[in-house]
Scaffold this motif. Structure first.
Motif, short mmCIF file in Angstrom:
data_model
loop_
_atom_site.label_atom_id
_atom_site.label_comp_id
_atom_site.label_asym_id
_atom_site.label_seq_id
_atom_site.Cartn_x
_atom_site.Cartn_y
_atom_site.Cartn_z
N ASN A 1 0.83 -1.21 0.00
CA ASN A 1 0.00 0.00 0.00
C ASN A 1 0.86 1.25 0.00
O ASN A 1 1.50 1.58 1.00
CB ASN A 1 -0.91 0.01 1.23
CG ASN A 1 -1.96 -1.06 1.19
OD1 ASN A 1 -3.06 -0.86 0.67
ND2 ASN A 1 -1.63 -2.24 1.71
N GLY A 2 0.89 1.94 -1.14
CA GLY A 2 1.59 3.22 -1.23
C GLY A 2 3.09 3.08 -1.33
O GLY A 2 3.65 1.99 -1.41
N PHE A 3 3.75 4.23 -1.34
CA PHE A 3 5.19 4.26 -1.52
C PHE A 3 5.93 4.67 -0.25
O PHE A 3 7.05 4.23 0.00
CB PHE A 3 5.54 5.24 -2.65
CG PHE A 3 4.96 4.83 -3.98
CD1 PHE A 3 5.59 3.89 -4.77
CD2 PHE A 3 3.77 5.38 -4.43
CE1 PHE A 3 5.05 3.50 -5.99
CE2 PHE A 3 3.23 5.00 -5.64
CZ PHE A 3 3.87 4.06 -6.42
N SER A 4 5.32 5.52 0.56
CA SER A 4 5.93 5.94 1.81
C SER A 4 4.83 6.35 2.78
O SER A 4 3.68 6.57 2.38
CB SER A 4 6.90 7.11 1.59
OG SER A 4 6.20 8.24 1.08
N PHE A 5 5.19 6.45 4.06
CA PHE A 5 4.20 6.72 5.08
C PHE A 5 4.71 7.79 6.03
O PHE A 5 5.90 7.85 6.32
CB PHE A 5 3.87 5.44 5.87
CG PHE A 5 3.29 4.34 5.03
CD1 PHE A 5 1.92 4.24 4.87
CD2 PHE A 5 4.11 3.44 4.38
CE1 PHE A 5 1.37 3.24 4.09
CE2 PHE A 5 3.58 2.44 3.58
CZ PHE A 5 2.20 2.34 3.45
N LEU A 6 3.78 8.65 6.49
CA LEU A 6 4.11 9.65 7.49
C LEU A 6 4.00 9.02 8.88
O LEU A 6 3.05 8.30 9.17
CB LEU A 6 3.16 10.85 7.39
CG LEU A 6 3.24 11.68 6.11
CD1 LEU A 6 2.17 12.77 6.16
CD2 LEU A 6 4.61 12.30 5.95
#
Length: 221
Positions: free
Chosen positions: A6-11
């Motif tokens: 899921n997605g490329f990066s996370f905060l």
């Protein structure tokens, strides 16, 4: 377990808040709850209050429709249930009775009828209070399914249950919220159990009966 897909990066939610990604009125954020089932939501900023009007409380002001059951495979499955309901089909309550978000409800599941337009704001606020009082989940831990070995006994839920690992240590103050109102600011910790944070004595007094049942001994900060 679904993070790599899921997605490329996370905060890091320990460093950023909603205000960092939704800085103005009208800003919209797409939110996916449960990276496996992918329940899709949109969060829209409707109003930003001046600092002197800010209460900091976590509140439910209004709502609509029935909340889907946990681990039910996402929005499209809920939509299928809604379509089947309006087509005149009877919906099996098993998925709701077995889910994490409904399993503690004092419902008679043998007579419960699926109604997608059902919404009880008092019940929703009780759920919020339960969430505020609960211990935080441990992000790095596994989840497990627990089977009920008392199957067949009166009053027992015969279904397996998903169980999360929760923290046994107090929340650090920088990540804590009031267990009464949800405020994150100006917190004081219960001097007896050292495990609960409150926005002053009034919030603790209001929550005292529930807090005492959870294992504390006397209502003081």
């Amino acid at each position: 377990m679904h993070m790599p897909f899921n997605g490329f990066s996370f905060l890091d939610d320990k460093k950023y808040t909603i205000a960092n990604v939704l800085p103005e009125v009208g800003a919209v954020l797409g939110c996916t709850y449960d990276l496996g089932d992918k329940f899709a939501h949109n969060i829209t900023v409707e109003e930003i209050l001046p600092t002197d009007q800010y209460s900091g409380k976590t509140e439910i002001l209004a709502g609509r429709w029935l909340c889907p059951s946990e681990d039910s495979k996402g929005n499209h499955i809920m939509q299928e249930l809604v379509d089947d309901h309006y087509a005149g089909e009877e919906i099996d309550p098993t998925g709701f009775a077995n889910s994490m978000n409904y399993r503690n409800d004092m419902k008679n599941w043998s007579t419960w009828k699926f109604d997608p337009e059902e919404f009880d704001i008092d019940e929703a606020r009780q759920r919020l209070q339960f969430a505020l009082r609960s211990k935080r989940s441990v992000n790095s831990s596994a989840k497990s399914f627990m089977s009920n070995l008392t199957f067949g006994l009166p009053g027992q839920n015969p279904f397996s249950r998903l169980q999360e690992t929760v923290a046994t240590t107090p929340d650090p103050v920088e990540f804590a919220i009031c267990k009464g109102c949800g405020k994150p600011d100006d917190l004081m910790r219960c001097s007896r159990c050292k495990g609960s944070w409150y926005y002053g004595k009034e919030c603790q007094k209001e929550q005292w009966k529930k807090h005492r049942r959870a294992g504390c001994a006397e209502p003081k900060l």
